[in-house]
Design an enzyme around this catalytic site. Structure first.
Site, mmCIF file in Angstrom:
data_model
loop_
_atom_site.group_PDB
_atom_site.id
_atom_site.type_symbol
_atom_site.label_atom_id
_atom_site.label_comp_id
_atom_site.label_asym_id
_atom_site.label_seq_id
_atom_site.Cartn_x
_atom_site.Cartn_y
_atom_site.Cartn_z
ATOM 1 N N THR A 1 0.820 -1.204 0.000
ATOM 2 C CA THR A 1 0.000 0.000 0.000
ATOM 3 C C THR A 1 0.859 1.261 0.000
ATOM 4 O OG1 THR A 1 -1.484 1.280 1.426
ATOM 5 C CG2 THR A 1 -0.110 -0.320 2.536
ATOM 6 N N ASP A 2 0.301 2.346 -0.504
ATOM 7 C CA ASP A 2 1.031 3.627 -0.458
ATOM 8 C C ASP A 2 1.193 4.127 0.978
ATOM 9 O OD1 ASP A 2 -1.625 4.345 0.025
ATOM 10 O OD2 ASP A 2 -1.743 5.831 -1.579
ATOM 11 N N GLU A 3 0.409 3.557 1.915
ATOM 12 C CA GLU A 3 0.481 4.051 3.301
ATOM 13 C C GLU A 3 1.834 3.780 3.945
ATOM 14 O OE1 GLU A 3 -2.830 3.495 5.849
ATOM 15 O OE2 GLU A 3 -4.280 3.782 4.250
ATOM 16 N N TYR B 1 -1.706 -0.238 11.177
ATOM 17 C CA TYR B 1 -1.914 -0.935 9.892
ATOM 18 C C TYR B 1 -0.720 -0.725 8.970
ATOM 19 C CZ TYR B 1 -3.341 -1.429 5.010
ATOM 20 O OH TYR B 1 -3.370 -1.748 3.665
ATOM 21 N N LYS C 1 2.058 -3.351 7.407
ATOM 22 C CA LYS C 1 2.298 -3.567 5.970
ATOM 23 C C LYS C 1 3.763 -3.280 5.626
ATOM 24 C CE LYS C 1 -0.341 -4.464 3.118
ATOM 25 N NZ LYS C 1 -0.800 -5.800 2.600
ATOM 26 N N ARG D 1 -9.775 10.639 13.111
ATOM 27 C CA ARG D 1 -9.002 9.398 13.309
ATOM 28 C C ARG D 1 -7.690 9.754 14.004
ATOM 29 N NH1 ARG D 1 -7.752 6.132 7.853
ATOM 30 N NH2 ARG D 1 -9.763 5.152 8.282
HETATM 31 P P1 NAD Z 1 -10.206 -6.785 2.574
HETATM 32 O O1 NAD Z 1 -10.163 -6.500 4.021
HETATM 33 O O2 NAD Z 1 -11.426 -6.432 1.795
HETATM 34 O O3 NAD Z 1 -9.922 -8.335 2.305
HETATM 35 C C1 NAD Z 1 -8.950 -9.049 3.009
HETATM 36 C C2 NAD Z 1 -9.188 -10.528 2.775
HETATM 37 O O4 NAD Z 1 -8.155 -11.265 3.454
HETATM 38 C C3 NAD Z 1 -10.514 -11.042 3.323
HETATM 39 O O5 NAD Z 1 -11.129 -11.901 2.395
HETATM 40 C C4 NAD Z 1 -10.134 -11.794 4.590
HETATM 41 O O6 NAD Z 1 -11.014 -12.865 4.910
HETATM 42 C C5 NAD Z 1 -8.749 -12.319 4.215
HETATM 43 N N1 NAD Z 1 -7.900 -12.557 5.392
HETATM 44 C C6 NAD Z 1 -7.685 -11.731 6.438
HETATM 45 N N2 NAD Z 1 -6.845 -12.311 7.325
HETATM 46 C C7 NAD Z 1 -6.519 -13.528 6.807
HETATM 47 C C8 NAD Z 1 -5.676 -14.571 7.244
HETATM 48 N N3 NAD Z 1 -5.000 -14.499 8.394
HETATM 49 N N4 NAD Z 1 -5.551 -15.665 6.458
HETATM 50 C C9 NAD Z 1 -6.237 -15.769 5.298
HETATM 51 N N5 NAD Z 1 -7.061 -14.808 4.850
HETATM 52 C C10 NAD Z 1 -7.193 -13.698 5.584
HETATM 53 O O7 NAD Z 1 -8.924 -6.064 1.979
HETATM 54 P P2 NAD Z 1 -8.701 -5.364 0.558
HETATM 55 O O8 NAD Z 1 -9.146 -3.962 0.649
HETATM 56 O O9 NAD Z 1 -9.225 -6.253 -0.501
HETATM 57 O O10 NAD Z 1 -7.101 -5.354 0.510
HETATM 58 C C11 NAD Z 1 -6.394 -6.465 -0.017
HETATM 59 C C12 NAD Z 1 -4.906 -6.177 0.065
HETATM 60 O O11 NAD Z 1 -4.590 -5.005 -0.665
HETATM 61 C C13 NAD Z 1 -4.404 -5.932 1.481
HETATM 62 O O12 NAD Z 1 -3.147 -6.531 1.613
HETATM 63 C C14 NAD Z 1 -4.293 -4.413 1.580
HETATM 64 O O13 NAD Z 1 -3.285 -4.053 2.497
HETATM 65 C C15 NAD Z 1 -3.908 -4.059 0.166
HETATM 66 N N6 NAD Z 1 -4.321 -2.732 -0.316
HETATM 67 C C16 NAD Z 1 -5.615 -2.330 -0.205
HETATM 68 C C17 NAD Z 1 -5.992 -1.084 -0.741
HETATM 69 C C18 NAD Z 1 -7.415 -0.595 -0.666
HETATM 70 O O14 NAD Z 1 -7.686 0.544 -1.035
HETATM 71 N N7 NAD Z 1 -8.379 -1.407 -0.238
HETATM 72 C C19 NAD Z 1 -5.034 -0.283 -1.356
HETATM 73 C C20 NAD Z 1 -3.703 -0.733 -1.425
HETATM 74 C C21 NAD Z 1 -3.369 -1.968 -0.919
HETATM 75 O O1 DAU Z 2 -4.112 4.091 0.626
HETATM 76 C C1 DAU Z 2 -4.363 2.724 0.555
HETATM 77 C C2 DAU Z 2 -5.181 2.291 1.763
HETATM 78 O O2 DAU Z 2 -6.503 2.804 1.559
HETATM 79 C C3 DAU Z 2 -5.204 0.795 1.962
HETATM 80 O O3 DAU Z 2 -3.903 0.351 2.239
HETATM 81 C C4 DAU Z 2 -6.153 0.414 3.106
HETATM 82 O O4 DAU Z 2 -6.249 -0.998 3.217
HETATM 83 C C5 DAU Z 2 -7.527 0.982 2.784
HETATM 84 O O5 DAU Z 2 -8.426 0.701 3.835
HETATM 85 C C6 DAU Z 2 -7.442 2.492 2.555
HETATM 86 O O6 DAU Z 2 -7.108 3.179 3.778
HETATM 87 P P1 DAU Z 2 -7.793 4.568 4.177
HETATM 88 O O7 DAU Z 2 -7.665 4.753 5.630
HETATM 89 O O8 DAU Z 2 -7.338 5.658 3.285
HETATM 90 O O9 DAU Z 2 -9.327 4.216 3.757
HETATM 91 P P2 DAU Z 2 -10.729 4.518 4.481
HETATM 92 O O10 DAU Z 2 -11.790 4.198 3.490
HETATM 93 O O11 DAU Z 2 -10.808 3.900 5.822
HETATM 94 O O12 DAU Z 2 -10.683 6.096 4.670
HETATM 95 C C7 DAU Z 2 -10.532 6.963 3.560
HETATM 96 C C8 DAU Z 2 -10.489 8.378 4.109
HETATM 97 O O13 DAU Z 2 -11.792 8.719 4.602
HETATM 98 C C9 DAU Z 2 -9.554 8.561 5.285
HETATM 99 O O14 DAU Z 2 -8.942 9.842 5.205
HETATM 100 C C10 DAU Z 2 -10.452 8.489 6.511
HETATM 101 C C11 DAU Z 2 -11.763 9.057 6.001
HETATM 102 N N1 DAU Z 2 -12.993 8.478 6.599
HETATM 103 C C12 DAU Z 2 -13.128 7.138 6.650
HETATM 104 C C13 DAU Z 2 -14.266 6.569 7.188
HETATM 105 C C14 DAU Z 2 -14.403 5.066 7.283
HETATM 106 C C15 DAU Z 2 -14.010 9.324 7.034
HETATM 107 O O15 DAU Z 2 -13.893 10.581 6.962
HETATM 108 N N2 DAU Z 2 -15.145 8.766 7.549
HETATM 109 C C16 DAU Z 2 -15.307 7.412 7.659
HETATM 110 O O16 DAU Z 2 -16.371 6.953 8.169
#
Ligand code: NAD
Ligand code: DAU
Length: 373
Positions: A140-142, A165, A169, A310
């Protein structure tokens, strides 16, 4: 025929990736390992479960036996590790689970891949591996921390995680790099910005806002809503990962991002306006509202409620994707204006999915954490 082990394939991005891969490549075998935590749902991949090229295994990536058994049974060529605890707010509540899954789970996968892929040793004692195998870590970019008003994350930006988190990562990325340096394990790391699209769990900003509007609830915006995220349509992320697996240079990191920065408050306002417009264009969509009736004038910005920020909230993320564009020809194809409409339509037409994934364990957690909002 290539064998993929995709972990976390019942979650948001993993499931979209599995769908993408099965459409794109005819001759593959996909093994999905997912522990079906609150974020994983079999309903998300119900069509894929019927595909002869698809095998689902419920299990934890931290569990040595479970993972080793998969390598024992299938000649895995590629590991794509999506499995993770992914929600920043949850990591603030319970960091330990994040370290277990995200760091120890990654190390377990690396170790078993290394063992099963090793065919011998070279003259310096480094393991030699089966040809054309690869481990891809979805990061992730985080991990780069938080930006001020200007600048972009490149692959050379120092790692500076700030939440439990992102620290977990980063730990995972470092252990992947360590296996690459110490054992020459063929790896790539991809670091992507915020994804949006179908099957996004409704604890994350965009699907949470959609769900709350459908339920007639307030829309919680953290702080003053000025935090910036760089949004990418999930299918564009899937395309990038497919390209990196097949063509990415061994040992390299690739940043993936949409050049699409938006303030949270603007995302929320756009989501409100789009839902209202779609409902006006197609009155059938109004049936998805809990608050029945033809009048939808209440779907407006007054639903927004500014809530406590947050802890340690990162201000801005923005990716420079020049490397993946120049080396692999990837670019974000979906314009945000189109992607957000596609996404909202999907939620309006798949409300049963929201109900399915927000029942049970998640519901209890949600009430405990957000009950007072
Ligand atoms: P998500 O939370 O929607 O899905 C995670 C999945 O992993 C779920 O199906 C869960 O059951 C499974 N899981 C969790 N713990 C596990 C374990 N111990 N063993 C096996 N399975 C397990 O997450 P997502 O948003 O689809 O993200 C997927 C990946 O991409 C993550 O590694 C996250 O860090 C990365 N990522 C997400 C975003 C985003 O915007 N969502 C952006 C950049 C990177
Ligand atoms: O940047 C990549 C990341 O993006 C991934 O690595 C993470 O897995 C993914 O969850 C996401 O993280 P964020 O914290 O950016 O996503 P989230 O949707 O939780 O929040 C997006 C922004 O919105 C953040 O600045 C917090 C804000 N927010 C979030 C929630 C849930 C709100 O203002 N209100 C809310 O209720």
């Amino acid at each position: 025929m290539k064998h993929y082990l995709v972990t976390g394939g019942a979650g948001f991005i993993g499931a979209n990736f599995v769908k993408y891969l099965l459409k794109k490549h005819e001759d593959i075998q996909l093994i999905v390992l997912d522990d079906l935590t609150y974020a994983g749902n079999l309903g998300t991949i119900k069509e894929e479960l019927k595909d002869a090229r698809f095998v689902f295994i419920k299990g934890n990536i931290v569990d040595h036996q479970v993972v080793a058994k998969i390598f024992e049974k299938y000649p895995i060529d590629y590991v794509v590790n999506f499995a993770a605890e992914s929600h920043v707010d949850r990591s603030i509540e319970n960091p330990q689970l994040f370290l277990q899954t995200n760091i120890l789970g990654t190390q377990n996968l690396l170790d078993i891949a290394k063992k099963y892929w090793t065919t011998g040793k070279d003259e310096n004692g480094y393991p030699v591996y089966r040809k054309s195998v690869k481990y891809l870590q979805v990061s992730t970019d985080e991990v780069y921390g938080s930006l001020g008003e200007t600048g972009y994350f490149t692959e050379k930006t120092p790692l500076d995680p700030r939440s439990p988190y992102s620290a977990s990562k980063t730990g995972a990325d470092l252990i992947v790099s360590a296996y690459s340096e110490t054992y020459n394990l063929p790896v790539n790391i991809t670091r992507c910005s915020n994804n949006y699209g179908p099957y996004h769990f409704p604890e994350k900003l965009i699907p949470l806002i959609i769900k709350n509007i459908l339920e007639g609830e307030k829309l919680p915006v953290y702080g003053d809503g000025s935090n910036v995220r760089d949004w990418l349509y999930v299918e564009d992320h899937c395309k990038a990962i497919d390209l990196v697996i097949l063509n990415g240079k061994i040992g390299e990191v690739y940043n993936i991002g949409g050049h699409n920065e938006k303030k949270n408050i603007d995302i929320v306002k756009l989501t409100i306006a789009t839902i209202r417009r779609l409902m006006e264009e197609n009155p059938d969509y109004k049936k998805t509202l809990k608050k029945k009736g033809n009048d939808i004038s209440w779907i407006n910005n007054d639903l927004i409620t500014f809530v406590k920020d947050r802890l340690g909230h990162d201000h801005r993320y923005a990716i420079d994707p020049a490397k993946i564009t120049n080396e692999l020809g990837w670019y974000p194809e979906t314009k945000f204006e189109d992607g957000i409409v596609k996404t909202i339509r999907w939620y309006l037409e798949n409300q049963h999915w929201i109900e399915e994934v927000t029942s049970g364990e998640y519901q209890r957690y949600y009430e405990q954490m957000y009950g007072n909002r």
